[in-house]
Enzyme design. Structure first.
Site, PDB file in Angstrom:
ATOM      1  N   LYS A 281     -23.629  29.949 -21.702  1.00  0.00           N
ATOM      2  CA  LYS A 281     -24.530  30.178 -22.827  1.00  0.00           C
ATOM      3  C   LYS A 281     -25.583  31.252 -22.482  1.00  0.00           C
ATOM      4  O   LYS A 281     -25.772  31.584 -21.308  1.00  0.00           O
ATOM      5  CB  LYS A 281     -25.222  28.866 -23.217  1.00  0.00           C
ATOM      6  CG  LYS A 281     -24.247  27.774 -23.709  1.00  0.00           C
ATOM      7  CD  LYS A 281     -23.376  28.223 -24.866  1.00  0.00           C
ATOM      8  CE  LYS A 281     -22.814  27.112 -25.709  1.00  0.00           C
ATOM      9  NZ  LYS A 281     -21.760  26.296 -25.083  1.00  0.00           N
TER      10      LYS A 281
HETATM   11  C1  LIG Z   1     -21.405  24.729 -25.695  1.00  0.00           C
HETATM   12  C2  LIG Z   1     -21.477  24.014 -26.978  1.00  0.00           C
HETATM   13  C3  LIG Z   1     -21.766  22.649 -27.082  1.00  0.00           C
HETATM   14  C4  LIG Z   1     -21.823  21.742 -25.899  1.00  0.00           C
HETATM   15  O1  LIG Z   1     -22.657  22.141 -24.889  1.00  0.00           O
HETATM   16  P1  LIG Z   1     -22.395  21.666 -23.366  1.00  0.00           P
HETATM   17  O2  LIG Z   1     -23.682  22.009 -22.717  1.00  0.00           O
HETATM   18  O3  LIG Z   1     -21.244  22.459 -22.834  1.00  0.00           O
HETATM   19  O4  LIG Z   1     -22.151  20.210 -23.409  1.00  0.00           O
HETATM   20  C5  LIG Z   1     -21.908  22.078 -28.333  1.00  0.00           C
HETATM   21  N1  LIG Z   1     -21.765  22.813 -29.447  1.00  0.00           N
HETATM   22  C6  LIG Z   1     -21.475  24.130 -29.400  1.00  0.00           C
HETATM   23  C7  LIG Z   1     -21.353  24.905 -30.661  1.00  0.00           C
HETATM   24  C8  LIG Z   1     -21.300  24.759 -28.164  1.00  0.00           C
HETATM   25  O5  LIG Z   1     -20.949  26.048 -28.124  1.00  0.00           O
END
Ligand SMILES: *Cc1c(COP(=O)(O)O)cnc(C)c1O
Length: 398
Positions: free
Chosen positions: A186
């Site tokens: 992210k």
């Molecule tokens: C990455 C993501 C998540 C989950 O996040 P994690 O930290 O990997 O558990 C949830 N929703 C969306 C849209 C994402 O891209």
């Protein structure tokens, strides 16, 4: 998008503070920690950057969505409306709460279609959960109006959209609760981590307690804390928060780099009339973590996607053929393959997935290519990439 591309001395310094004190836990150990409260500092940083009263760090984005649902009181038998295009975490979190995910079509924003949302509302609907996929948002004014009319909660999954905004407000700060992920890919990363943000005092207090076994965090003596309600462990560690703190301080620098790279690619692709960019609702500002566009049909999109891979244009996704982000290949959800027994109400609530088709979503996802915008590219590299992309598309259109 990935913040890890820009790791450096700032991250190292914050982590070193934590290692020097030896306190890896975010609560307690006041005497030992040398004044280092990295999780608290990151929460303060997020409150400021996202213009919101409260931020609660959690262990992941999936945890953030689960906590958001829990603090807002979504549970057994409730229906939560969510899009067909998202990450699997959306329905995982809803089902963890014993609630029923109700998937509805997306439109040319690549996010929830307000018309499809309104058509899916039943007496059991408790919340609408838009997912700001690939850095942009649904028509949130329309969704807010629907929530108001039907007395529903608006829970924003802004995991892929930190730094974007709508009518001048940061994404995630618009609904009742907003969710972020700081996983490794992210824009801001901790390795693993996430946050819920809210302006609602009660939701925040509930999040603070719920994410730490229901401990009320009152008084100095941790063992003596009471438990207003049952909780769980969704905590983040100081080490992860330390990395996130150094990253979050540079959030809008990262967004500015994304915007610059995005602009170069978009300008070049705009010269091809057959390339149509995703719609961003009026008042919306993307986070520029991805550039999304539609091609004339599925076959051309598949050809372009293949050529991109063959010519080294990496990190571009054709989600129609992807297991993680689109309903077409979520057989484990459609067949309700859980490890442990679940309620008959949820099983029954998911039966619609056996027969329901999503032609409207299909026609957008089939033609969509989604290109990750990296932070580490040089300007020359972005320009060279833009030319390669343009040529691949022109070839496929011949
Ligand atoms: C990455 C993501 C998540 C989950 O996040 P994690 O930290 O990997 O558990 C949830 N929703 C969306 C849209 C994402 O891209």
């Amino acid at each position: 998008m990935p913040g890890f591309e820009l790791f450096g001395s700032a991250e190292r310094k914050e982590v070193q503070d934590v290692l020097d004190s030896g306190v890896l836990m975010r609560y307690g150990f006041d005497g030992m920690r040398n004044g280092h409260w990295k999780a608290k500092a990151l929460e303060a940083e997020l409150q400021e950057k996202l213009q919101v009263k409260h931020a609660q760090l959690v262990s992941s984005g999936t945890a953030a969505v689960s906590v958001a649902l829990a603090v807002a009181g979504v549970g057994v038998g409730d229906e939560v409306i969510m899009p067909t295009f998202t990450f699997v975490a959306s329905f995982e979190a809803i089902m963890m709460m014993g609630a029923i995910p109700v998937l509805v079509d997306i439109d040319d924003t690549l996010t929830l279609d307000p018309i499809a949302v309104e058509a899916a509302i039943t007496s059991k609907t408790k919340a609408i959960m838009p997912v700001h996929m690939c850095g942009s948002m649904a028509d949130l004014n329309a969704l807010q109006a629907i929530c108001k009319k039907h007395n529903l909660l608006l829970i924003e999954d802004a995991c892929q959209a930190i730094g974007g905004s709508y009518n001048g407000k940061p994404l995630g700060s618009i609904g009742d609760v907003g969710c972020f992920s700081f996983d490794f890919v992210k824009t801001i990363t901790c390795g693993e981590g996430g946050a819920v943000i809210t302006n609602n005092e009660t939701y925040f207090k509930n999040a603070d307690h719920f994410t730490d076994h229901g401990h009320d965090h009152e008084g100095m003596d941790r063992g003596a804390e009471t438990h207003p309600f049952l909780g769980y462990n969704f905590r983040i560690s100081e080490l992860q928060a330390a990395v996130g703190l150094a990253q979050a301080r540079r959030l809008y620098d990262f967004v500015a780099i994304q915007k610059k790279h995005y602009g170069i690619l978009r300008d070049v692709l705009s010269t091809i009339p057959e390339v149509v960019f995703r719609t961003v609702p009026e008042g919306g500002e993307e986070s520029y973590g991805f550039l999304n566009f539609f091609l004339p049909d599925l076959e051309i999109a598949r050809t372009v996607s293949k050529t991109f891979k063959e010519t080294g244009v990496d990190a571009c996704f054709h989600y129609f053929d992807n297991n993680w982000h689109y309903i077409r290949k979520w057989d484990h959800l459609k067949d309700v393959k859980t490890l442990y027994p679940i309620s008959s109400e949820v099983k029954k609530g998911l039966e619609y997935l056996q027969t329901k088709t999503f032609e409207q979503s299909d026609q957008y996802i089939a033609r969509n290519i989604s290109c990750l915008i990296k932070l580490s590219w040089t300007e020359e590299a972005v320009k060279a990439r833009a030319e390669k992309m343009k040529n691949a598309i022109l070839d496929a259109l011949k």
